[in-house]
Structure formats: structure tokens, C-alpha cells
Design a protein around this motif. Structure first.
Motif, short mmCIF file in Angstrom:
data_model
loop_
_atom_site.label_atom_id
_atom_site.label_comp_id
_atom_site.label_asym_id
_atom_site.label_seq_id
_atom_site.Cartn_x
_atom_site.Cartn_y
_atom_site.Cartn_z
N VAL A 1 -67.72 23.65 -16.79
CA VAL A 1 -67.41 25.04 -16.45
C VAL A 1 -65.99 25.11 -15.91
N LEU A 2 -65.24 26.10 -16.36
CA LEU A 2 -63.93 26.39 -15.78
C LEU A 2 -64.13 27.52 -14.79
N LEU A 3 -63.80 27.25 -13.52
CA LEU A 3 -63.96 28.24 -12.46
C LEU A 3 -62.66 29.02 -12.33
N ASP A 4 -62.73 30.32 -12.54
CA ASP A 4 -61.56 31.19 -12.48
C ASP A 4 -61.55 31.92 -11.14
N VAL A 5 -61.43 31.14 -10.06
CA VAL A 5 -61.45 31.67 -8.70
C VAL A 5 -60.34 31.02 -7.90
N ASP A 6 -59.98 31.66 -6.79
CA ASP A 6 -58.91 31.13 -5.95
C ASP A 6 -59.29 29.84 -5.23
N PHE A 7 -60.52 29.75 -4.76
CA PHE A 7 -60.96 28.61 -3.97
C PHE A 7 -62.26 28.03 -4.53
N PRO A 8 -62.16 27.19 -5.58
CA PRO A 8 -63.37 26.65 -6.23
C PRO A 8 -64.32 25.93 -5.26
N GLU A 9 -63.77 25.30 -4.23
CA GLU A 9 -64.62 24.54 -3.30
C GLU A 9 -65.63 25.43 -2.58
N GLU A 10 -65.37 26.74 -2.51
CA GLU A 10 -66.32 27.66 -1.88
C GLU A 10 -67.61 27.81 -2.68
N TYR A 11 -67.61 27.30 -3.91
CA TYR A 11 -68.77 27.46 -4.79
C TYR A 11 -69.53 26.15 -4.98
N ARG A 12 -69.26 25.19 -4.12
CA ARG A 12 -69.87 23.86 -4.21
C ARG A 12 -71.39 23.90 -4.05
N THR A 13 -71.91 24.87 -3.33
CA THR A 13 -73.35 24.92 -3.04
C THR A 13 -74.08 26.04 -3.79
N LEU A 14 -73.52 26.48 -4.89
CA LEU A 14 -74.17 27.54 -5.68
C LEU A 14 -75.60 27.15 -6.05
N GLU A 15 -76.48 28.12 -5.96
CA GLU A 15 -77.86 27.88 -6.37
C GLU A 15 -78.19 28.50 -7.72
N SER A 16 -77.44 29.59 -8.06
CA SER A 16 -77.70 30.24 -9.33
C SER A 16 -76.47 31.03 -9.76
N VAL A 17 -76.43 31.36 -11.04
CA VAL A 17 -75.37 32.20 -11.62
C VAL A 17 -76.02 33.09 -12.67
N PHE A 18 -75.30 34.12 -13.06
CA PHE A 18 -75.72 34.93 -14.20
C PHE A 18 -74.87 34.50 -15.39
N VAL A 19 -75.53 34.19 -16.49
CA VAL A 19 -74.86 33.78 -17.71
C VAL A 19 -74.93 34.95 -18.69
N GLN A 20 -73.76 35.36 -19.20
CA GLN A 20 -73.74 36.47 -20.15
C GLN A 20 -74.22 35.98 -21.51
N GLN A 21 -75.26 36.61 -21.99
CA GLN A 21 -75.80 36.32 -23.31
C GLN A 21 -75.91 37.64 -24.04
N GLY A 22 -74.97 37.85 -24.97
CA GLY A 22 -74.86 39.15 -25.62
C GLY A 22 -74.37 40.16 -24.60
N GLN A 23 -75.08 41.26 -24.44
CA GLN A 23 -74.71 42.28 -23.46
C GLN A 23 -75.50 42.15 -22.16
N GLN A 24 -76.30 41.10 -22.05
CA GLN A 24 -77.15 40.94 -20.87
C GLN A 24 -76.67 39.80 -19.99
#
Length: 178
Positions: free
Chosen positions: A24-47
Motif C-alpha cells: 500500500v502507498l500511504l498518501d498522508v503527511d505522517f504515515p507512522e500515525e497509521y501503524r495501528t490501523l484496525e480497518s480501512v474502507f476499500v473502494q470497489q466500484g462505486q462502493q
């Protein structure tokens, strides 16, 4: 959850390994703030589809993620190029004077160099190579592009829904000529 309720975290570059992991390429200012992510939304089509993260490994602005129930190369390959989103409510707080690009959309652009005159409404903020630009719908309905540079910003007045900038002389006129 809709795209309008979210911000883009990054996107899936490619599968990693044979067990369903993705790079994954993280397009954020401070990637280290996302080290403990539990979930994300993945765009599949329009959803936007929720994916639960079982493991994440960060290296600068890249991450290797494993999702629950995604355990084959074929499943990971199907996610290649998909955008990842998080709810706007999860954005880290900004320091006084800092802002997120999405906060500028909808603000009235005021030219501090021209008697505080209304230029138009900010419709979008985007990056064009090394330059960040405001797409503004001018009062004449034409689109104009203004470079978003800290030195040009006078004040962001969220209370009055205004962005005051020192717009270089003649820049707006370039877009208004036929």
C-alpha cells in the motif's frame, strides 16, 4: 459510508507474496500515525467495503497489509489499484493555522490584493506534479487555477466560510481571457 464522508488514505499498489498480502502507498503527511490501523474502507466500484487488517508493517510511506479473509495471491491481485479510505472523523487534529485540503472546498476565495474582492468558490484541491492547485469556480462561472502556497494565504476564516489569499496580479485575468 460514502466517499464524501471519508478521506483517501492511499491505494493498493500490488500483491506482496503469495498469502494475500498487499503493498500500500500511504498518501498522508505522517504515515507512522497509521501503524495501528484496525480497518480501512476499500473502494470497489462505486462502493466502499470495510476490510479488517490482521497485520500491518510500515516502511516510510509504504505499508504491507494483510486483510482478514484475503489469503491468496488471486484475492490480493483483485485489489490492485483500489483506493483505501478512512472516515473524516478519524483525521488527526491539526495545529492552529494548519488545515486539510478538503476543508478548503466550498470556501469563498477572497483576493487580499484586490480590495478583498470575491474571486469565486473553491471547488477542488489537487496536486499537479510538485504544485498544489485550487480549482476555483470564478464568479463568471469559468474555472481558474490558483497555486496553493502558504506564503499566499492571508487567513482561512472558517467561521465566515472564506479563504483570503494574496493572488498574484494578472493571474485571474489569464483564465478569464477568451
Amino acid at each position: 459510508m460514502t466517499v464524501e464522508d471519508c478521506y483517501q488514505l492511499g491505494y493498493i499498489v500490488k500483491p506482496h507474496g503469495l498469502k494475500g498480502e498487499v503493498q500500500v502507498l500511504l498518501d498522508v503527511d505522517f504515515p507512522e500515525e497509521y501503524r495501528t490501523l484496525e480497518s480501512v474502507f476499500v473502494q470497489q466500484g462505486q462502493q466502499l467495503v470495510p476490510f479488517f487488517i490482521s497485520a500491518i508493517s510500515l516502511n516510510a510511506d509504504k505499508a504491507i497489509m494483510s486483510f482478514e479473509d484475503t489469503d491468496t495471491l488471486e484475492m490480493a491481485q483483485a485489489l490492485k489499484g483500489a483506493a483505501l479510505y478512512l472516515p473524516l472523523s478519524t483525521l488527526p487534529e491539526r495545529e492552529e493555522g494548519d488545515f486539510y485540503f478538503h476543508e478548503l472546498v466550498g470556501l469563498d476565495l477572497i483576493d487580499a490584493n484586490n480590495n478583498d474582492s470575491l474571486v469565486g468558490v473553491v471547488e477542488n484541491v489537487f496536486e499537479a506534479g510538485p504544485q498544489t492547485l485550487l480549482s476555483v469556480k470564478h464568479t463568471t462561472e469559468k474555472e481558474i487555477l490558483i497555486p496553493l502556497v502558504d506564503e499566499l494565504i492571508k487567513v482561512i476564516d472558517k467561521e465566515n466560510n472564506q479563504l483570503h489569499m494574496f493572488i498574484p496580479a494578472g493571474l485571474v485575468d489569464v483564465f478569464l481571457e477568451d
